[in-house]
Structures are given as C-alpha cells and as structure tokens.
Design a protein around this motif. Sequence first.
Motif, PDB file in Angstrom:
ATOM      1  N   ALA A  51       0.713  -1.178  -0.017  1.00  0.00           N
ATOM      2  CA  ALA A  51      -0.046   0.076  -0.100  1.00  0.00           C
ATOM      3  C   ALA A  51       0.754   1.203   0.019  1.00  0.00           C
ATOM      4  O   ALA A  51       0.496   2.511  -0.086  1.00  0.00           O
ATOM      5  N   GLY A  52       2.149   1.061  -0.058  1.00  0.00           N
ATOM      6  CA  GLY A  52       3.138   2.260   0.121  1.00  0.00           C
ATOM      7  C   GLY A  52       3.203   2.892   1.316  1.00  0.00           C
ATOM      8  O   GLY A  52       3.826   4.130   1.401  1.00  0.00           O
ATOM      9  N   GLN A  53       2.840   2.392   2.381  1.00  0.00           N
ATOM     10  CA  GLN A  53       2.692   3.072   3.614  1.00  0.00           C
ATOM     11  C   GLN A  53       4.271   2.536   4.219  1.00  0.00           C
ATOM     12  O   GLN A  53       4.826   1.610   4.243  1.00  0.00           O
ATOM     13  N   THR A  54       4.644   3.333   5.237  1.00  0.00           N
ATOM     14  CA  THR A  54       5.944   3.264   5.923  1.00  0.00           C
ATOM     15  C   THR A  54       5.632   2.513   7.133  1.00  0.00           C
ATOM     16  O   THR A  54       4.682   2.787   7.767  1.00  0.00           O
ATOM     17  N   LEU A  55       6.551   1.594   7.437  1.00  0.00           N
ATOM     18  CA  LEU A  55       6.459   0.282   8.434  1.00  0.00           C
ATOM     19  C   LEU A  55       7.412   0.825   9.787  1.00  0.00           C
ATOM     20  O   LEU A  55       8.647   0.774   9.489  1.00  0.00           O
ATOM     21  N   LEU A  83      11.375   2.654  -4.039  1.00  0.00           N
ATOM     22  CA  LEU A  83      11.025   2.525  -5.557  1.00  0.00           C
ATOM     23  C   LEU A  83       9.954   1.369  -5.446  1.00  0.00           C
ATOM     24  O   LEU A  83       9.934   0.420  -4.897  1.00  0.00           O
ATOM     25  N   GLU A  84       9.024   1.586  -6.449  1.00  0.00           N
ATOM     26  CA  GLU A  84       7.896   0.556  -6.543  1.00  0.00           C
ATOM     27  C   GLU A  84       7.482   0.618  -8.089  1.00  0.00           C
ATOM     28  O   GLU A  84       7.345   1.744  -8.681  1.00  0.00           O
ATOM     29  N   ARG A  85       7.437  -0.644  -8.798  1.00  0.00           N
ATOM     30  CA  ARG A  85       7.029  -0.703 -10.042  1.00  0.00           C
ATOM     31  C   ARG A  85       6.365  -1.817 -10.173  1.00  0.00           C
ATOM     32  O   ARG A  85       6.775  -3.077  -9.511  1.00  0.00           O
ATOM     33  N   ASP A  86       5.775  -2.190 -11.170  1.00  0.00           N
ATOM     34  CA  ASP A  86       4.937  -3.452 -11.552  1.00  0.00           C
ATOM     35  C   ASP A  86       5.644  -4.203 -12.529  1.00  0.00           C
ATOM     36  O   ASP A  86       6.110  -3.517 -13.661  1.00  0.00           O
ATOM     37  N   ALA A  87       6.102  -5.108 -12.437  1.00  0.00           N
ATOM     38  CA  ALA A  87       6.956  -6.131 -13.501  1.00  0.00           C
ATOM     39  C   ALA A  87       6.221  -7.443 -13.613  1.00  0.00           C
ATOM     40  O   ALA A  87       6.258  -8.063 -12.802  1.00  0.00           O
ATOM     41  N   ARG A  88       5.720  -7.816 -14.696  1.00  0.00           N
ATOM     42  CA  ARG A  88       5.146  -9.002 -15.242  1.00  0.00           C
ATOM     43  C   ARG A  88       4.062  -9.369 -14.194  1.00  0.00           C
ATOM     44  O   ARG A  88       3.941 -10.583 -13.884  1.00  0.00           O
ATOM     45  N   GLY A  89       3.386  -8.414 -13.824  1.00  0.00           N
ATOM     46  CA  GLY A  89       1.824  -8.789 -12.907  1.00  0.00           C
ATOM     47  C   GLY A  89       2.250  -8.689 -11.517  1.00  0.00           C
ATOM     48  O   GLY A  89       1.397  -9.059 -10.609  1.00  0.00           O
ATOM     49  N   GLY A  90       3.542  -8.499 -10.985  1.00  0.00           N
ATOM     50  CA  GLY A  90       3.693  -8.560  -9.574  1.00  0.00           C
ATOM     51  C   GLY A  90       4.687  -7.192  -9.090  1.00  0.00           C
ATOM     52  O   GLY A  90       4.926  -6.442 -10.200  1.00  0.00           O
ATOM     53  N   ASP A  91       4.281  -6.879  -7.898  1.00  0.00           N
ATOM     54  CA  ASP A  91       5.062  -5.687  -7.480  1.00  0.00           C
ATOM     55  C   ASP A  91       6.587  -5.957  -6.953  1.00  0.00           C
ATOM     56  O   ASP A  91       6.973  -6.792  -6.557  1.00  0.00           O
ATOM     57  N   VAL A  92       7.302  -4.911  -7.615  1.00  0.00           N
ATOM     58  CA  VAL A  92       8.904  -5.002  -7.242  1.00  0.00           C
ATOM     59  C   VAL A  92       8.923  -3.704  -6.316  1.00  0.00           C
ATOM     60  O   VAL A  92       8.719  -2.831  -6.921  1.00  0.00           O
TER      61      VAL A  92
END
Length: 123
Positions: free
Chosen positions: A61-65, A77-86
């Motif tokens: 969800a992009g929250q800091t833990l 950094l967050e990006r979608d690669a081949r249907g999954g989150d990286v």
Amino acid sequence: MTAQGTGADLPTTTIHEPHAAIVVHKRDFVDRVVATTGARRADARPIIEATLLQLGLILSAGQTLAVPPLGRARINLERDARGGDVITLRLRRRPLLGAAPDENSASGPLHPGESDGNSLPNG
C-alpha cells in the motif's frame, strides 16, 4: 592557469565486493521464531503467517512501517513487473542493545557463518 592534478589527491572510496545473499525460507523463519519463543509450532504458525501477510499488505500500500526491533521500512521504489509488484525498501535499524554492530550478523539462533543446511545462496 592552474595545473590539473593526477587524481591522487581525490578521496578514495571503498567498494565492497558483491556476495551471495543467504535466503531464509518461511519454514526456516517459523522454526527460528518457535525456537526463540518456545511456543508450539501449531500455535505460532498461523500468527506468523498473519503477521507476514499484514507486513506485505502495508508495504504494498506504500505505507512506511515502523516496527521495533525490525526498524523503519519505507518504500524507495515501486513498479509493476510482469503482473507482480517489485518494491525496493530502505530499512533503517538501530543497533541491538548489548550487541556490537556487525554488518554480517544474522538475527535468530544462527551466528554468522553458520548454516542450518536449508538456506540457499541467492544468485
């Protein structure tokens, strides 16, 4: 006019050699938690799995833990690669009390250089 230096007066930087990461699988992780807490495996496993699920959901969800003693994890950094989150995380940890900081130290019952035989190098 100024003479150009040969580069000898520039600060040197230390480059660390890459090394293979040791992968701790979920089964090994559960075993370490059970050994640390003394809880029964049947009681601890659903709690551990629910905890891991929540960690994944929070980070997706992009929250800091911020969870001591794990530390403070935020998404770099967050990006979608081949249907999954990286998701690339930045994890800031405080030194554990009574333990000298060691970049090769492992938490849990194993010490640096030890292996339980179930961990595989990540290559």
